[in-house]
Design a protein around this motif. Structure first.
Motif, mmCIF file in Angstrom:
data_model
loop_
_atom_site.group_PDB
_atom_site.id
_atom_site.type_symbol
_atom_site.label_atom_id
_atom_site.label_comp_id
_atom_site.label_asym_id
_atom_site.label_seq_id
_atom_site.Cartn_x
_atom_site.Cartn_y
_atom_site.Cartn_z
ATOM 1 N N LEU A 3 0.826 -1.209 0.000
ATOM 2 C CA LEU A 3 0.000 0.000 0.000
ATOM 3 C C LEU A 3 0.859 1.258 0.000
ATOM 4 C CD1 LEU A 3 -2.673 1.490 0.231
ATOM 5 C CD2 LEU A 3 -2.545 1.173 2.728
ATOM 6 N N LYS A 4 1.892 1.271 0.820
ATOM 7 C CA LYS A 4 2.711 2.477 0.934
ATOM 8 C C LYS A 4 3.330 2.829 -0.397
ATOM 9 C CE LYS A 4 6.409 4.534 3.703
ATOM 10 N NZ LYS A 4 7.331 4.318 4.821
ATOM 11 N N ARG A 5 3.834 1.810 -1.112
ATOM 12 C CA ARG A 5 4.467 2.067 -2.405
ATOM 13 C C ARG A 5 3.440 2.528 -3.433
ATOM 14 N NH1 ARG A 5 5.955 -1.413 -6.878
ATOM 15 N NH2 ARG A 5 7.569 -0.366 -8.100
ATOM 16 N N ILE A 6 2.261 1.927 -3.378
ATOM 17 C CA ILE A 6 1.191 2.316 -4.306
ATOM 18 C C ILE A 6 0.829 3.769 -4.117
ATOM 19 C CG2 ILE A 6 -1.255 1.957 -4.860
ATOM 20 C CD1 ILE A 6 -0.750 -1.004 -3.998
ATOM 21 N N GLY A 184 -17.490 -17.671 -13.902
ATOM 22 C CA GLY A 184 -16.250 -18.414 -13.701
ATOM 23 C C GLY A 184 -15.077 -17.819 -14.451
ATOM 24 N N VAL A 185 -15.076 -16.498 -14.602
ATOM 25 C CA VAL A 185 -14.036 -15.794 -15.355
ATOM 26 C C VAL A 185 -13.217 -14.944 -14.390
ATOM 27 C CG1 VAL A 185 -13.583 -14.104 -17.179
ATOM 28 C CG2 VAL A 185 -15.467 -15.741 -17.427
ATOM 29 N N GLU A 186 -11.900 -14.896 -14.616
ATOM 30 C CA GLU A 186 -11.029 -14.101 -13.753
ATOM 31 C C GLU A 186 -11.335 -12.613 -13.890
ATOM 32 O OE1 GLU A 186 -6.901 -14.813 -14.209
ATOM 33 O OE2 GLU A 186 -7.036 -16.961 -13.788
ATOM 34 N N TYR A 187 -11.148 -11.874 -12.803
ATOM 35 C CA TYR A 187 -11.388 -10.430 -12.806
ATOM 36 C C TYR A 187 -10.399 -9.715 -13.730
ATOM 37 C CZ TYR A 187 -13.829 -11.416 -8.359
ATOM 38 O OH TYR A 187 -14.660 -11.910 -7.386
ATOM 39 N N PRO A 188 -10.744 -8.551 -14.205
ATOM 40 C CA PRO A 188 -9.793 -7.743 -14.978
ATOM 41 C C PRO A 188 -8.544 -7.452 -14.148
ATOM 42 C CG PRO A 188 -12.012 -6.837 -15.146
ATOM 43 C CD PRO A 188 -12.065 -7.893 -14.086
ATOM 44 N N TRP A 309 -18.361 -5.186 -6.277
ATOM 45 C CA TRP A 309 -17.732 -4.584 -7.442
ATOM 46 C C TRP A 309 -16.259 -4.354 -7.171
ATOM 47 C CZ3 TRP A 309 -15.825 0.534 -6.878
ATOM 48 C CH2 TRP A 309 -16.217 1.170 -5.687
ATOM 49 N N GLY A 310 -15.521 -4.138 -8.227
ATOM 50 C CA GLY A 310 -14.092 -3.890 -8.091
ATOM 51 C C GLY A 310 -13.651 -2.825 -9.060
ATOM 52 N N VAL A 311 -12.397 -2.422 -8.923
ATOM 53 C CA VAL A 311 -11.845 -1.395 -9.792
ATOM 54 C C VAL A 311 -10.440 -1.814 -10.208
ATOM 55 C CG1 VAL A 311 -10.992 -0.050 -7.827
ATOM 56 C CG2 VAL A 311 -11.378 1.083 -10.017
ATOM 57 N N GLY A 387 -9.288 -5.833 -1.203
ATOM 58 C CA GLY A 387 -8.263 -6.450 -2.031
ATOM 59 C C GLY A 387 -7.195 -5.462 -2.443
ATOM 60 N N GLU A 388 -5.935 -5.893 -2.347
ATOM 61 C CA GLU A 388 -4.813 -5.025 -2.673
ATOM 62 C C GLU A 388 -4.853 -4.578 -4.126
ATOM 63 O OE1 GLU A 388 -0.144 -5.824 -2.822
ATOM 64 O OE2 GLU A 388 -0.928 -5.811 -0.776
ATOM 65 N N GLU A 389 -5.400 -5.443 -5.000
ATOM 66 C CA GLU A 389 -5.457 -5.089 -6.415
ATOM 67 C C GLU A 389 -6.354 -3.876 -6.663
ATOM 68 O OE1 GLU A 389 -8.834 -7.868 -5.583
ATOM 69 O OE2 GLU A 389 -6.698 -7.774 -5.072
ATOM 70 N N ASN A 390 -7.378 -3.700 -5.829
ATOM 71 C CA ASN A 390 -8.249 -2.535 -5.966
ATOM 72 C C ASN A 390 -7.554 -1.258 -5.521
ATOM 73 O OD1 ASN A 390 -11.035 -3.718 -6.746
ATOM 74 N ND2 ASN A 390 -10.400 -4.986 -5.011
ATOM 75 N N VAL A 391 -6.667 -1.377 -4.518
ATOM 76 C CA VAL A 391 -5.887 -0.233 -4.075
ATOM 77 C C VAL A 391 -4.844 0.120 -5.134
ATOM 78 C CG1 VAL A 391 -4.404 0.679 -2.265
ATOM 79 C CG2 VAL A 391 -6.247 -0.904 -1.675
ATOM 80 N N GLU A 392 -4.230 -0.901 -5.715
ATOM 81 C CA GLU A 392 -3.233 -0.670 -6.757
ATOM 82 C C GLU A 392 -3.852 0.065 -7.950
ATOM 83 O OE1 GLU A 392 -0.046 -3.148 -9.552
ATOM 84 O OE2 GLU A 392 -1.549 -4.198 -8.358
ATOM 85 N N ALA A 393 -5.130 -0.173 -8.193
ATOM 86 C CA ALA A 393 -5.817 0.468 -9.312
ATOM 87 C C ALA A 393 -5.868 1.983 -9.167
ATOM 88 C CB ALA A 393 -7.232 -0.086 -9.440
#
Length: 447
Positions: A3-6, A184-188, A309-311, A387-393
């Motif tokens: 998170l800090k680096r993001i 059954g599909v992976e998230y973006p 939902w996600g981003v 989820g960390e991926e949403n923060v990275e977005a």
């Protein structure tokens, strides 16, 4: 990514932004923030603590009922200043500039405060001397512009400051986690090319008729095509040769023809707002600005929606690395016709302060001052996707303007809008549309 680096990446990317893209919808309205008893214009009223003059400021907003970006700061200011009442003049985003232009042409004291929807309109207002220069106020208060990381200087026009950075936005990709899970599909991912996005959208399209779920959704704005043409920073929407937009229009028309996105004519004729499409789970993915994060948080908080939902970062061209995006800045300024210049300046200072930034962060709103605290607040806000991926977005490495700081951008944008519609409803071929863009923009610019 930690998170800090993001957050550091996002902060390091800075505030190099000079335009605005915003959402649309809603009806023209006039309301009062403190109470609903204010008559139009400046009035003398009785304060809660006894008789006396109550100062009234009027502010212009757009789509105030669907986004907390204005109301949260207005409420905080009136709470801290109970002797001040804020009259809100709200207009739909699509009609905002036109309505504001008519109001200012009358040279009336209302509105006092102007939230600027896009940079082209700010330049036009400045040229018409409809905006009050802020430099004398800033000099008197020893106002520190460094908190905006260079964005305030980029708002200066002919060496004069007509507005301060209020909020910032850039494009990301929203997706419906529940629809992806069901399929059954992976998230973006945060590193996805536009070609991969098109394939994923086709895979996520299912059903027929009213039960159909589209793999993606493109709102009717020309920005939802031209943004990706300028994403790599090699062009702007003010250009002598618009052939660079051709592959992006080819992709948009194909998505429409294949039924992967709703067709433009239906959206336009029915006046369908993008928020309703996503909220009603009619689309699995949607490119949209970061302002929509606050809308979705607000929607979940009000039990208007319940799905997950996600981003993700916005997809990128194949020859461009992940982290490139397109964005905008919302300035706030003062009408040259205000009869409350000092009070208006006090409100503008507050609205563009670090205190306001942290208030807005609690609503999921990105501001003109991006602190590590405010970004952490957004990422940890209730109903922000886990989820960390949403923060990275929320991070980006390069930021292109959706509209350059050009005095004639509004004229050019009108041409872009008109040609966009003709291409999307297939009244023009893409080549014919590009030819018209080249000719009409050259005429406007005198090339």
């Amino acid at each position: 990514m930690r998170l800090k680096r993001i957050l550091a990446i996002t902060l390091a990317a800075g505030m190099a932004m000079t335009s605005l893209t915003a959402c649309g919808g809603g009806k023209t309205a006039e309301t009062t923030a403190a109470d609903q008893t204010t008559a139009a214009g400046k009035t003398e009223e009785t304060t809660a603590g006894g008789s006396g003059e109550k100062k009234v400021l009027s502010v212009t907003t757009w789509d105030n009922d669907t986004s907390p970006q204005f109301q949260a700061v207005i409420d905080a200011y009136t709470e801290a200043n109970p002797d001040v009442e804020i009259k809100i003049i709200d207009t739909s985003a699509d009609e905002y500039n036109n309505s504001l232009g008519i109001s200012l042409s009358a040279a009336q004291p209302d509105p006092d405060i102007i939230w600027v929807k896009d940079m082209g309109s700010m330049l036009q207002m400045a040229d018409k001397k409809q905006l009050l220069p802020l430099d004398d106020f800033m000099k008197t208060d020893n106002f520190d512009l460094s908190v905006y990381n260079g964005a305030a200087e980029q708002l200066q026009y002919n060496g004069v400051t007509y507005g301060l950075p209020y909020r910032s936005d850039w494009y990301v990709l929203y997706y419906n986690k529940d629809l992806f899970d069901a399929a059954g599909v992976e998230y973006p991912s945060n590193d996805m090319t536009w070609e991969e996005y098109y394939d994923l959208a086709a895979k996520m399209t299912s059903g027929e008729g009213s039960a159909k779920v589209y793999g993606a959704h493109n709102h009717t704005w020309q920005a939802l095509v031209t943004n990706w043409a300028v994403q790599d920073g090699k062009h702007t929407v003010v250009d002598k040769d618009y052939s660079f937009v051709k592959p992006w229009y080819e992709a948009a028309v194909k998505l429409q023809d294949d039924g992967v996105i709703q067709d433009y004519s239906t959206l336009k004729t029915a006046n369908i707002h993008y928020s309703s499409v996503f909220k009603n789970q009619q689309a699995a993915m949607m490119p949209m600005g970061t302002w929509f994060i606050a809308t979705m948080i607000q929607s979940r908080a009000a039990d208007e929606t319940s799905f997950n939902w996600g981003v993700a970062r916005i997809p990128h061209p194949a020859d461009t690395e992940a982290g490139y995006t397109v964005g905008a800045l919302t300035p706030i300024g003062i009408s040259a016709y205000t009869d409350e210049p000092e009070l208006s300046w006090d409100f503008v200072k507050f609205a563009s302060s670090e205190e306001a930034a942290n208030i807005l962060a609690q609503q999921g709103v990105f501001t003109g001052i991006q602190t590590e605290e405010s970004l952490k607040t957004i990422a940890s806000a209730e109903f922000f996707p886990e989820g960390e991926e949403n923060v990275e977005a929320l991070s980006y490495t390069h930021y292109s303007f959706d509209r350059p700081l050009d005095p004639q951008i509004e004229e050019i944008r009108k041409v872009l809008d008109e040609v966009h519609e003709m291409i999307m409803i297939k009244q023009y071929s893409i080549d014919d549309g590009i030819k018209e863009l080249n000719e009409r923009v050259a005429e406007i610019k005198g090339w």
